[in-house]
Design a protein around this motif. Structure first.
Motif, PDB file in Angstrom:
ATOM      1  N   ASN A 205       0.817  -1.226   0.000  1.00  0.00           N
ATOM      2  CA  ASN A 205       0.000   0.000   0.000  1.00  0.00           C
ATOM      3  C   ASN A 205       0.845   1.267   0.000  1.00  0.00           C
ATOM      4  OD1 ASN A 205      -2.404  -1.528   0.222  1.00  0.00           O
ATOM      5  ND2 ASN A 205      -2.115  -1.699   2.465  1.00  0.00           N
ATOM      6  N   LYS A 206       2.146   1.139  -0.195  1.00  0.00           N
ATOM      7  CA  LYS A 206       3.013   2.306  -0.048  1.00  0.00           C
ATOM      8  C   LYS A 206       2.768   3.363  -1.120  1.00  0.00           C
ATOM      9  CE  LYS A 206       6.939   0.112  -2.442  1.00  0.00           C
ATOM     10  NZ  LYS A 206       8.335  -0.328  -2.275  1.00  0.00           N
ATOM     11  N   ARG A 207       2.201   2.940  -2.284  1.00  0.00           N
ATOM     12  CA  ARG A 207       1.952   3.933  -3.333  1.00  0.00           C
ATOM     13  C   ARG A 207       0.572   4.569  -3.199  1.00  0.00           C
ATOM     14  NH1 ARG A 207       6.246   3.706  -6.409  1.00  0.00           N
ATOM     15  NH2 ARG A 207       7.362   1.717  -6.682  1.00  0.00           N
ATOM     16  N   LYS A 208      -0.216   4.098  -2.282  1.00  0.00           N
ATOM     17  CA  LYS A 208      -1.546   4.661  -2.078  1.00  0.00           C
ATOM     18  C   LYS A 208      -1.494   5.932  -1.244  1.00  0.00           C
ATOM     19  CE  LYS A 208      -3.797   0.157  -2.427  1.00  0.00           C
ATOM     20  NZ  LYS A 208      -4.620  -0.858  -1.745  1.00  0.00           N
ATOM     21  N   GLN A 221       7.952  -6.399   4.585  1.00  0.00           N
ATOM     22  CA  GLN A 221       6.498  -6.325   4.479  1.00  0.00           C
ATOM     23  C   GLN A 221       5.931  -5.014   5.012  1.00  0.00           C
ATOM     24  OE1 GLN A 221       4.889  -9.772   6.401  1.00  0.00           O
ATOM     25  NE2 GLN A 221       5.750 -11.225   4.906  1.00  0.00           N
ATOM     26  N   THR A 222       6.737  -4.264   5.774  1.00  0.00           N
ATOM     27  CA  THR A 222       6.279  -3.002   6.365  1.00  0.00           C
ATOM     28  C   THR A 222       7.266  -1.904   6.007  1.00  0.00           C
ATOM     29  OG1 THR A 222       5.295  -4.195   8.208  1.00  0.00           O
ATOM     30  CG2 THR A 222       5.631  -1.828   8.503  1.00  0.00           C
ATOM     31  N   VAL A 223       6.706  -0.770   5.602  1.00  0.00           N
ATOM     32  CA  VAL A 223       7.539   0.414   5.343  1.00  0.00           C
ATOM     33  C   VAL A 223       7.092   1.512   6.295  1.00  0.00           C
ATOM     34  CG1 VAL A 223       7.946  -0.137   2.916  1.00  0.00           C
ATOM     35  CG2 VAL A 223       5.977   1.273   3.530  1.00  0.00           C
ATOM     36  N   TYR A 224       8.031   2.416   6.569  1.00  0.00           N
ATOM     37  CA  TYR A 224       7.750   3.509   7.515  1.00  0.00           C
ATOM     38  C   TYR A 224       7.807   4.817   6.748  1.00  0.00           C
ATOM     39  CZ  TYR A 224       8.618  -0.210  10.835  1.00  0.00           C
ATOM     40  OH  TYR A 224       8.562  -1.399  11.514  1.00  0.00           O
ATOM     41  N   MET A 225       6.611   5.419   6.565  1.00  0.00           N
ATOM     42  CA  MET A 225       6.470   6.587   5.683  1.00  0.00           C
ATOM     43  C   MET A 225       6.126   7.830   6.487  1.00  0.00           C
ATOM     44  SD  MET A 225       3.809   7.184   2.532  1.00  0.00           S
ATOM     45  CE  MET A 225       4.624   6.042   1.439  1.00  0.00           C
TER      46      MET A 225
END
Length: 786
Positions: A205-208, A221-225
């Motif tokens: 979902n990082k591009r959402k 599996q997890t990014v911190y934005m």
């Protein structure tokens, strides 16, 4: 001053400095302790000793001096001296704390003006510039942080940062909540990455969501934005923080510029704090070793009373042992004391005690000795202790000793203190003895002062025949074959070589062989020394007994004089009262007779009236007779109680009942106490007792109430302890106490044996026993009285 240079190590002065250093609060105090040196300026020594004594008084008897934390502000002052530099928040906090301490210390002494003159001299003429502290307080708070309102610009920047952070937090909370509702976020909450607040998103979902990815999980599996909207706000916060830092530097630079003119004063304050820490450490060490300020003399002289080696005292204190005190005098009459006696008898410790205490006094340190001790000032201290052989210098043990002797003979004078251990050893005694004697003679001609230890008989004989030299010996119990560690001046001591060898268990045939190998003259000398020591002990015991008897005779004479005085006072008082009463009776009788005659005349000698008047006259006469008899007769009360006043039936002596024991009563007659049978006393009224006697007995009754049959003689010399015990024992016996408690400590048991042997001579002593193990054991003796 000191020769050789390692003399401080040999005597234990270096260890003393280490113990003092441990009491310092600051590094600058420890640096000052490391610089302690032996001085020969009498006034400077006196000043340093007085400072330590005054600080010791503060620690023991006054409120605490406010110097709990000290900082080295000398470094900070030197940093502030340079143009363009600035002190950090923490550095200004240390300056602030130091200034607060300085002003509190000065206020402390101002409240006690004149009470501690030598400590007050440390800040004499030192100005108090509280303007510095006020300027720092406007910028730095009590926790050492810069105040948000230190300037208007800083206050605005701080407010802007707070608003931007609040807006960024509100915005990211909204985005996080919306993303969570859409199912874009991973498990967890907002987290910090690279110092920025981020949202944990599932990688798919990082591009959402628009933003900057700072990190990802290990699994990917997890990014911190950091969301785009928040990114701009956080950048604004970062810019404001940089701006805040620039403003803080500007404020600190301005404050440092304002502080720069006061740098010399800050250095003076630093010196005061350093000296206070230094003197405080010396005072604390003095308390540890029970140090006192001795009497100071400008002459090269020593008179130590009840002195103890400080390091030995501290070591024994941990083991609950006591150090046998040292008493020695070195002056123009007795310049050099030649100490002899058995091995392990304490000769070296005795000499080291003299040397170390002399060094301590001349370094401005209080010493563990009686305050009535006298210590002078020596310009040189020459020491020869231990083995200084050197492979590098190709020196043997004896060569090293001889090189020191050469220096001593060439450089010593009347202001030199010499300390030589095992004088003359290290070579053939046949030659070492004469060389040592020649060196000692040369030093004596130079009027040097000091102490030497030896086993050589020729030195003992030389000392006994030479003015300025005095023999001394370490006492030895030749019955139990144990050293007593007591110095006795006036006679040499035996080495007890054969006695000690026999006690250790050396075969008798070996001992006999050895005895046959020594000369007859030497054998006679050693035997004579042993006999002298035995006779000396017998004379000492006899002297103690004679002194005791003399004191008892003096006490009895005093009691007799006081008793006589009280008897005279009682007799005079009774005669005076009787005369006054007789005078009163006569006056009353005369008045009655005159009235009777007047009545008879007025009634013209009427028979009935005359008869009535005669009867009244007879009644009055009988009444006065009874009154006189009653006045002469003491009040009788069969039941006599404690506190009653009584009179001896066979004399006019009056006393107060202090205690009743079976058929006996213990009377207090002034300061005297006596035991009499109940049947020998009769109760009298308090009015019949003279006021002087009542007042005297009142004070003495208080003395009885305050008297405790217990005495602590730990640390006393043998004769001193026995004298103190005798006084308490006499009072306990006189007041009828059943037992006496003596605290003498354990140690080696020498004092305990001396005390118990002495008390056995008292016929009033029933028996003695140790205290219970849990309450002191054989360190306390209970003396039970008959």
């Amino acid at each position: 001053m000191l020769y050789p240079l390692n003399s401080a190590d040999k005597l234990g002065f270096t260890d003393v400095k280490s113990l003092i250093s441990a009491h310092c609060l600051s590094e600058m105090g420890r640096e000052m302790v490391a610089k302690i040196q032996v001085m020969n300026n009498g006034e400077l020594i006196r000043k340093f000793l007085s400072q330590a004594a005054e600080f010791k008084t503060i620690l023991q008897h006054d409120s605490a001096l406010p110097i709990n934390q000290l900082f080295d502000i000398k470094v900070l002052a030197n940093k502030a001296r340079i143009e363009g530099t600035f002190l950090t928040e923490d550095e200004f906090y240390r300056v602030q704390a130091s200034l607060t301490t300085v002003y509190a210390v000065i206020a402390y002494f101002n409240e006690r003006e004149g009470q501690y003159p030598n400590l007050e001299a440390l800040f004499e003429h030192l100005p108090i510039e509280k303007a510095i502290l006020k300027k720092i307080d406007l910028v730095i708070d009590a926790k050492g942080k810069i105040r948000p309102n230190a300037s208007r610009e800083l206050q605005e920047i701080t407010s802007g940062i707070a608003k931007a952070e609040q807006e960024a937090r509100r915005k990211i909370d909204q985005i996080f909540k919306a993303a969570g509702s859409s199912g874009w976020t991973a498990d967890g909450s907002l987290t910090i990455r690279d110092g920025r607040l981020c949202i944990p998103l599932l990688a798919e979902n990082k591009r959402k969501l628009k933003g900057f990815i700072h990190d990802e999980s290990a699994s990917g599996q997890t990014v911190y934005m950091e969301p785009e909207e928040v990114f701009a706000l956080n950048n604004k916060v970062r810019d404001l923080e940089f701006e805040r830092r620039r403003e803080i530097v500007k404020i600190l630079t301005t404050l440092t510029d304002e502080l720069r003119p006061y740098v010399p004063l800050l250095l003076s304050y630093h010196g005061l704090l350093t000296k206070l820490d230094f003197v405080r450490a010396k005072a604390l060490f003095a308390i540890d070793i029970e140090g006192e300020l001795p009497q100071l003399s400008n002459d090269a002289t020593i008179k130590l009373i009840n002195a103890r080696h400080p390091l030995l005292y501290l070591s024994f204190k941990k083991e609950h042992k006591t150090v046998v005190p040292l008493n020695v005098q070195i002056d123009e009459g007795t310049r050099v004391v030649v100490v002899s006696g058995p091995n392990a008898g304490g000769k070296s410790v005795c000499m080291k005690t003299v040397g170390l205490l002399q060094m301590m006094v001349q370094a401005g340190l209080l010493i563990p000795a009686d305050e009535s001790s006298t210590v002078g000032v020596f310009r040189q201290l020459f020491v020869d202790i231990g083995d200084d052989q050197s492979i590098e210098s190709d020196l043997s043990t004896y060569s090293a000793h001889l090189s020191k002797m050469k220096h001593f003979v060439e450089n010593a004078n009347g202001k030199t203190l010499i300390l030589i251990d095992e004088f003359g050893t290290g070579t053939d005694p046949q030659f070492g003895g004469p060389i040592a004697e020649a060196v000692l003679e040369s030093l004596n001609h130079k009027k040097v002062k000091g102490m030497v230890t030896t086993h050589y008989s020729n030195l003992k004989i030389f000392a006994s025949n030479t003015d300025g030299l005095e023999n001394a010996s370490m006492l030895f119990d030749n019955q139990q074959m144990k050293p007593m560690y007591m110095l006795e001046v006036g006679k040499p001591g035996s080495s007890y070589a054969f006695e000690i060898a026999q006690k250790i268990g050396l075969p008798q045939n070996v001992l006999n062989l050895a005895k046959n190998k020594i000369s007859i003259g030497q054998k006679k000398v050693d035997t004579l020394l042993v006999d002298l020591e035995r006779e000396k002990k017998e004379i000492f015991d006899t002297k103690l007994q004679l002194d005791k008897q003399q004191r008892r005779v003096n006490t009895l004479l005093t009691e007799n004089e006081q008793l006589k005085k009280y008897l005279e006072e009682n007799q005079n008082a009774l005669i005076r009262d009787a005369k006054q009463q007789a005078k009163s009776i006569i006056l009353d009788a005369n008045r009655l007779v005159e009235n009777t005659i007047s009545e008879i005349k007025s009634n013209q000698a009427d028979k009935e009236k005359t008869k009535e008047l005669r009867e009244n006259l007879n009644k009055a006469a009988q009444k006065n007779t009874v009154k006189t008899a009653e006045a002469a007769k003491p009040v009788v009360d069969e039941e006599i109680k404690i506190g009653d006043w009584v009179k001896l039936t066979d004399s006019d002596t009056t006393g107060q009942v202090m205690e009743i024991v079976k058929d006996n009563v213990i009377l207090a007659i002034g300061e005297l106490r006596t035991v009499v049978k109940k049947k020998r006393v009769q109760k009298v009224s308090k009015k019949e007792v003279p006021k002087e006697m009542r007042r005297s007995n009142l004070s003495n009754t208080s003395d009885v109430a305050n008297f405790s049959p217990e005495i602590d003689v730990r640390g006393m010399r043998g004769e001193e302890a026995l004298y103190a015990i005798e006084k308490v024992l006499d009072r306990a016996i006189m007041m009828g106490f059943g037992n006496l408690k003596v605290l003498h400590g354990k140690g080696d048991g020498i004092l305990r044996k001396l005390i118990r042997g002495y008390l056995k001579k008292y016929e009033q002593v029933s028996h003695m026993e140790d205290e219970h193990l849990d309450r002191g054991g054989d360190g306390i003796t209970y003396v039970y009285l008959k």
